[in-house]
Design a protein around this motif. Structure first.
Motif, PDB file in Angstrom:
ATOM      1  N   GLU A 321      77.399   9.362  24.028  1.00 27.59           N
ATOM      2  CA  GLU A 321      77.221  10.064  25.091  1.00 27.59           C
ATOM      3  C   GLU A 321      75.823  10.412  25.624  1.00 27.59           C
ATOM      4  OE1 GLU A 321      79.696  11.710  27.010  1.00 27.59           O
ATOM      5  OE2 GLU A 321      80.920  10.552  25.717  1.00 27.59           O
ATOM      6  N   ALA A 322      74.876  10.553  24.604  1.00 32.14           N
ATOM      7  CA  ALA A 322      73.477  10.494  24.983  1.00 32.14           C
ATOM      8  C   ALA A 322      73.106   8.950  25.418  1.00 32.14           C
ATOM      9  CB  ALA A 322      72.453  10.699  23.785  1.00 32.14           C
ATOM     10  N   TYR A 323      73.690   8.062  25.356  1.00 35.34           N
ATOM     11  CA  TYR A 323      73.330   6.667  25.829  1.00 35.34           C
ATOM     12  C   TYR A 323      73.650   6.883  27.427  1.00 35.34           C
ATOM     13  CZ  TYR A 323      73.180   1.537  25.364  1.00 35.34           C
ATOM     14  OH  TYR A 323      72.803   0.293  25.558  1.00 35.34           O
ATOM     15  N   VAL A 324      74.820   7.295  27.801  1.00 37.86           N
ATOM     16  CA  VAL A 324      75.186   7.485  29.149  1.00 37.86           C
ATOM     17  C   VAL A 324      73.968   8.664  29.577  1.00 37.86           C
ATOM     18  CG1 VAL A 324      76.719   8.044  30.904  1.00 37.86           C
ATOM     19  CG2 VAL A 324      77.503   6.949  28.580  1.00 37.86           C
ATOM     20  N   GLU A 325      73.758   9.743  28.946  1.00 38.57           N
ATOM     21  CA  GLU A 325      72.983  10.697  29.613  1.00 38.57           C
ATOM     22  C   GLU A 325      71.692  10.243  29.977  1.00 38.57           C
ATOM     23  OE1 GLU A 325      71.262  15.060  28.086  1.00 38.57           O
ATOM     24  OE2 GLU A 325      73.100  14.131  26.973  1.00 38.57           O
ATOM     25  N   CYS A 326      71.156   9.316  28.964  1.00 43.96           N
ATOM     26  CA  CYS A 326      69.702   9.018  29.028  1.00 43.96           C
ATOM     27  C   CYS A 326      69.487   8.293  30.458  1.00 43.96           C
ATOM     28  CB  CYS A 326      69.352   8.225  27.960  1.00 43.96           C
ATOM     29  SG  CYS A 326      69.768   6.431  27.878  1.00 43.96           S
ATOM     30  N   VAL A 327      70.631   7.576  31.210  1.00 45.45           N
ATOM     31  CA  VAL A 327      70.520   6.709  32.277  1.00 45.45           C
ATOM     32  C   VAL A 327      69.920   7.582  33.562  1.00 45.45           C
ATOM     33  CG1 VAL A 327      71.799   5.150  33.853  1.00 45.45           C
ATOM     34  CG2 VAL A 327      71.935   5.230  31.338  1.00 45.45           C
ATOM     35  N   GLU A 328      70.626   9.119  33.531  1.00 48.51           N
ATOM     36  CA  GLU A 328      70.227   9.782  34.465  1.00 48.51           C
ATOM     37  C   GLU A 328      68.978  10.561  34.209  1.00 48.51           C
ATOM     38  OE1 GLU A 328      72.052  13.954  36.971  1.00 48.51           O
ATOM     39  OE2 GLU A 328      73.411  12.153  35.982  1.00 48.51           O
ATOM     40  N   ALA A 329      68.859  10.922  33.067  1.00 43.98           N
ATOM     41  CA  ALA A 329      67.557  11.685  32.747  1.00 43.98           C
ATOM     42  C   ALA A 329      66.417  10.867  32.984  1.00 43.98           C
ATOM     43  CB  ALA A 329      67.457  11.691  30.969  1.00 43.98           C
ATOM     44  N   TYR A 330      66.362   9.428  32.740  1.00 42.35           N
ATOM     45  CA  TYR A 330      65.193   8.698  33.121  1.00 42.35           C
ATOM     46  C   TYR A 330      65.486   8.252  34.500  1.00 42.35           C
ATOM     47  CZ  TYR A 330      63.350   8.274  28.374  1.00 42.35           C
ATOM     48  OH  TYR A 330      62.920   8.495  27.151  1.00 42.35           O
ATOM     49  N   GLN A 331      66.385   8.396  35.306  1.00 39.79           N
ATOM     50  CA  GLN A 331      66.517   7.685  36.450  1.00 39.79           C
ATOM     51  C   GLN A 331      66.268   6.277  36.445  1.00 39.79           C
ATOM     52  OE1 GLN A 331      64.341  10.955  39.432  1.00 39.79           O
ATOM     53  NE2 GLN A 331      65.979   9.675  40.450  1.00 39.79           N
ATOM     54  N   CYS A 332      67.243   5.555  35.489  1.00 40.52           N
ATOM     55  CA  CYS A 332      66.814   4.256  34.844  1.00 40.52           C
ATOM     56  C   CYS A 332      67.532   3.145  35.757  1.00 40.52           C
ATOM     57  CB  CYS A 332      67.691   4.222  33.620  1.00 40.52           C
ATOM     58  SG  CYS A 332      67.696   2.627  32.671  1.00 40.52           S
ATOM     59  N   SER A 333      66.485   2.241  36.026  1.00 37.81           N
ATOM     60  CA  SER A 333      67.178   1.044  36.619  1.00 37.81           C
ATOM     61  C   SER A 333      67.438  -0.334  35.845  1.00 37.81           C
ATOM     62  CB  SER A 333      66.125   0.579  37.637  1.00 37.81           C
ATOM     63  OG  SER A 333      65.497   1.487  38.747  1.00 37.81           O
ATOM     64  N   TYR A 334      66.641  -0.330  34.835  1.00 39.17           N
ATOM     65  CA  TYR A 334      66.982  -1.467  33.690  1.00 39.17           C
ATOM     66  C   TYR A 334      67.234  -0.806  32.459  1.00 39.17           C
ATOM     67  CZ  TYR A 334      64.846  -4.881  36.978  1.00 39.17           C
ATOM     68  OH  TYR A 334      64.399  -5.783  37.927  1.00 39.17           O
ATOM     69  N   MET A 335      68.398  -1.284  31.695  1.00 37.19           N
ATOM     70  CA  MET A 335      68.517  -0.921  30.471  1.00 37.19           C
ATOM     71  C   MET A 335      68.779  -2.122  29.608  1.00 37.19           C
ATOM     72  SD  MET A 335      69.547   1.348  28.262  1.00 37.19           S
ATOM     73  CE  MET A 335      69.904   2.871  29.088  1.00 37.19           C
ATOM     74  N   SER A 336      68.314  -1.792  28.297  1.00 37.32           N
ATOM     75  CA  SER A 336      68.104  -3.093  27.303  1.00 37.32           C
ATOM     76  C   SER A 336      69.620  -3.281  26.764  1.00 37.32           C
ATOM     77  CB  SER A 336      67.154  -2.548  26.281  1.00 37.32           C
ATOM     78  OG  SER A 336      67.392  -1.836  25.529  1.00 37.32           O
ATOM     79  N   GLU A 426      68.887   8.963  48.870  1.00 42.12           N
ATOM     80  CA  GLU A 426      68.379   9.755  47.946  1.00 42.12           C
ATOM     81  C   GLU A 426      69.477   9.376  46.740  1.00 42.12           C
ATOM     82  OE1 GLU A 426      66.743  13.587  47.745  1.00 42.12           O
ATOM     83  OE2 GLU A 426      66.585  13.501  50.197  1.00 42.12           O
ATOM     84  N   PRO A 427      69.195   9.418  45.395  1.00 44.24           N
ATOM     85  CA  PRO A 427      70.194   8.874  44.379  1.00 44.24           C
ATOM     86  C   PRO A 427      71.092  10.247  43.979  1.00 44.24           C
ATOM     87  CG  PRO A 427      68.204   9.168  43.338  1.00 44.24           C
ATOM     88  CD  PRO A 427      67.812   9.165  44.828  1.00 44.24           C
ATOM     89  N   LYS A 428      72.274   9.938  43.385  1.00 45.19           N
ATOM     90  CA  LYS A 428      73.047  11.078  43.026  1.00 45.19           C
ATOM     91  C   LYS A 428      72.556  11.563  41.592  1.00 45.19           C
ATOM     92  CE  LYS A 428      77.991  11.975  41.978  1.00 45.19           C
ATOM     93  NZ  LYS A 428      79.227  11.559  41.838  1.00 45.19           N
ATOM     94  N   LEU A 429      72.195  12.585  41.867  1.00 41.54           N
ATOM     95  CA  LEU A 429      71.759  13.726  40.354  1.00 41.54           C
ATOM     96  C   LEU A 429      72.448  14.902  40.299  1.00 41.54           C
ATOM     97  CD1 LEU A 429      67.806  12.819  40.813  1.00 41.54           C
ATOM     98  CD2 LEU A 429      69.597  11.413  39.423  1.00 41.54           C
ATOM     99  N   LYS A 430      72.767  15.108  38.772  1.00 40.98           N
ATOM    100  CA  LYS A 430      73.495  16.199  38.733  1.00 40.98           C
ATOM    101  C   LYS A 430      74.762  16.704  39.611  1.00 40.98           C
ATOM    102  CE  LYS A 430      69.390  18.597  36.676  1.00 40.98           C
ATOM    103  NZ  LYS A 430      68.470  19.742  36.891  1.00 40.98           N
TER     104      LYS A 430
END
Length: 517
Positions: A321-336, A426-430
């Motif tokens: 769940e944190a794996y998914v959550e971090c994508v929005e927390a960081y406004q991530c574009s690239y994931m390893s 603008e991105p979708k946040l929260k």
């Protein structure tokens, strides 16, 4: 009010027509998209040439891993230039060509200090570069401690001269290269991550030496920026000197000022919340910093070594769940994909699919309104509504285009919207969406009276060719209306979560328009 149905475009549309206008409400798909400046990064070389791509053939471009857009090549300087001027670019090229042929990208880090092997070439030391040997105290092998490795003095003039020569050669190949997603500034600190607590006899990690840490870091940042001004450069979050809680340290501000982006190395290296009172972080440390970069720079997020974190005593550090959550927390574009990719996908398939729906930018077309028929060369508008359901903005100029397609899918006419830029979405946040409605001025066809006399017309008529008085560069008829997103010249570049793609063109059928003479 009358209703109609469009068929033959690969999807169903609900639309109505009133007073000659058609309104279409396309349905978004859940497909994983491979797009510029975002996606999953496969760690083919991760400080070691054998991790994590040793079991992945050179020709495998991970098309089977949903959303994988980039192959990451994190290597030692010594691997690429083992002898002065003898560059092993083939280590990159042999792999990269297959990815480039698929429209995918490469990313690179060159490391000068590492724990597994000495990273700076022998010829640099032979030339008199100063440094020292260290024992990496936190890792052991089956036979005992790792053997000593060498770390340079980061402002040693001989070391910098040799490094500069290498960077110049690197820049000749890669600066401004459209097939390069990003380059890490990796010449400072162990692993290229700008920290020193396991190595440095200079004690650069100590707070009292902060000014010296900053001075040396800026030397390396400026060196790479000088020679690769047209390349997206990123730096590790450890450029603050460690796992500091400071929300926006000096070096982060400096990087934004000179146009260098951000990556986090690494999340999931901390214990679960509440298990260690001395650890103030929740699985990761620096999402707040990332969000300061995200409006202008695509953020890169790296998990810790997933194979390690999902096994043994550290398994509790991994949380889906944190794996998914971090994508929005960081406004991530690239994931390893910091793992053997087949293993990672098998263990995390549902998480990968969830991340693909929000990673980077993702443009949904919610509504389109256009006339059923138009007169050639006449002015009209196409109205459309767009939403970015990803967590990150698009940071490069991106243009909307409307095309008329012939029956065989070729382009009969193309109009671009020179006023609307997808960077404004603008991105979708929260959970909050911010749709934008766009009215694109259009003309399909070009009509002009042929002037008389005209030599070309005269010569043509002399040999029996018929010429009308008026030229029209679009034949009357019914065409497929297609939408695309990409370059300012109308060339599609962005995949959309939209059915009805015409072949692999990244143009999507919306409906039909009749063009009258």
């Amino acid at each position: 009010m009358k209703y109609a149905k469009v068929i033959g475009f690969g999807c169903a549309f609900a639309f109505s027509a009133f007073a000659g206008n058609v309104t279409v409400n396309p349905r978004a798909t859940d497909e994983a998209l491979v797009n510029p400046d975002m996606g999953w990064c496969f760690y083919k070389y991760s400080n070691r040439l054998w991790a994590y791509g040793i079991n992945t053939p050179t020709e495998d471009t991970l098309d089977w891993f949903p959303g994988c857009s980039t192959v990451y090549l994190r290597v030692l300087w010594n691997d690429i230039e083992p002898e002065e001027g003898d560059f092993r670019w083939d280590l990159f090229d042999s792999l990269a060509q297959n990815w480039i042929a698929k429209g995918k990208k490469i990313a690179i880090r060159i490391i000068c200090c590492n724990q597994t092997e000495t990273a700076t070439p022998q010829f640099v030391r032979d030339a008199g570069a100063k440094g020292y040997w260290f024992e990496y105290a936190t890792e052991t092998t089956k036979s005992g401690k790792l053997p000593p490795r060498w770390e340079p003095i980061y402002d040693d003039p001989v070391f910098l001269a040799k490094l500069t020569n290498f960077i110049k050669a690197f820049a000749r190949r890669y600066d401004g290269n459209p097939d390069v997603a990003f380059v890490d500034v990796g010449s400072y600190g162990i692993y290229g991550e700008a920290h020193h607590w396991n190595t440095s006899q200079q004690a650069l990690h100590n707070p009292e030496n902060r000014a010296e840490f900053v001075r040396l870091a800026k030397i390396h940042l400026n060196l790479w920026k000088k020679h690769l001004p047209n390349t997206y450069l990123v730096v590790s979050d450890d450029l603050d000197g460690g796992w500091s809680r400071e929300p926006d340290p000096e070096m982060m501000r400096y990087c934004r000022e000179i146009g260098i982006g951000f990556r986090d190395d690494s999340i999931f290296c901390f214990p679960p919340p509440g298990t260690n009172p001395k650890c103030p972080f929740k699985y990761w440390a620096h999402d707040g910093r990332a969000r300061k970069f995200a409006p202008k720079f695509p953020v890169v997020v790296e998990t810790g070594h997933a194979t390690v974190l999902q096994e043994g005593a550290r398994k509790a550090s991994w949380n889906n769940e944190a794996y998914v959550e971090c994508v929005e927390a960081y406004q991530c574009s690239y994931m390893s994909i910091h793992d053997f990719p087949d293993v990672h996908l098998k263990l995390n398939r549902s998480v990968v699919d969830r991340i693909n729906k929000i990673l980077g930018y993702r443009f949904e077309l919610r509504e389109v309104s256009f006339p059923e028929s138009v007169k050639s060369n006449a002015k009209f508008e196409i109205a459309s509504t767009w939403v970015n359901v990803g967590v990150a903005p698009r940071t490069k100029e991106t243009t909307l285009a409307w095309s008329l397609l012939n029956a065989d899918g070729t382009v009969a006419w193309c109009v671009t919207d020179n006023a609307f830029d997808f960077r404004s979405l603008e991105p979708k946040l929260k959970g909050v969406e911010k749709p934008l409605s766009v009215r694109t001025p259009c003309r399909f066809g070009f009509v002009k009276r042929i002037p008389e006399p005209d030599n070309a017309v005269t010569w043509a008529r002399e040999v029996g060719r018929q010429f009308p008085d008026t030229m029209s560069y679009l034949k009357p008829g019914t065409y497929t209306l297609a939408v695309s997103v990409g370059r300012a010249d109308g060339a599609p570049a962005i995949a959309l979560p939209l059915a009805g793609q015409i072949g692999q063109t990244r143009r999507y059928a919306i409906g039909q328009i009749a063009v009258r003479p």
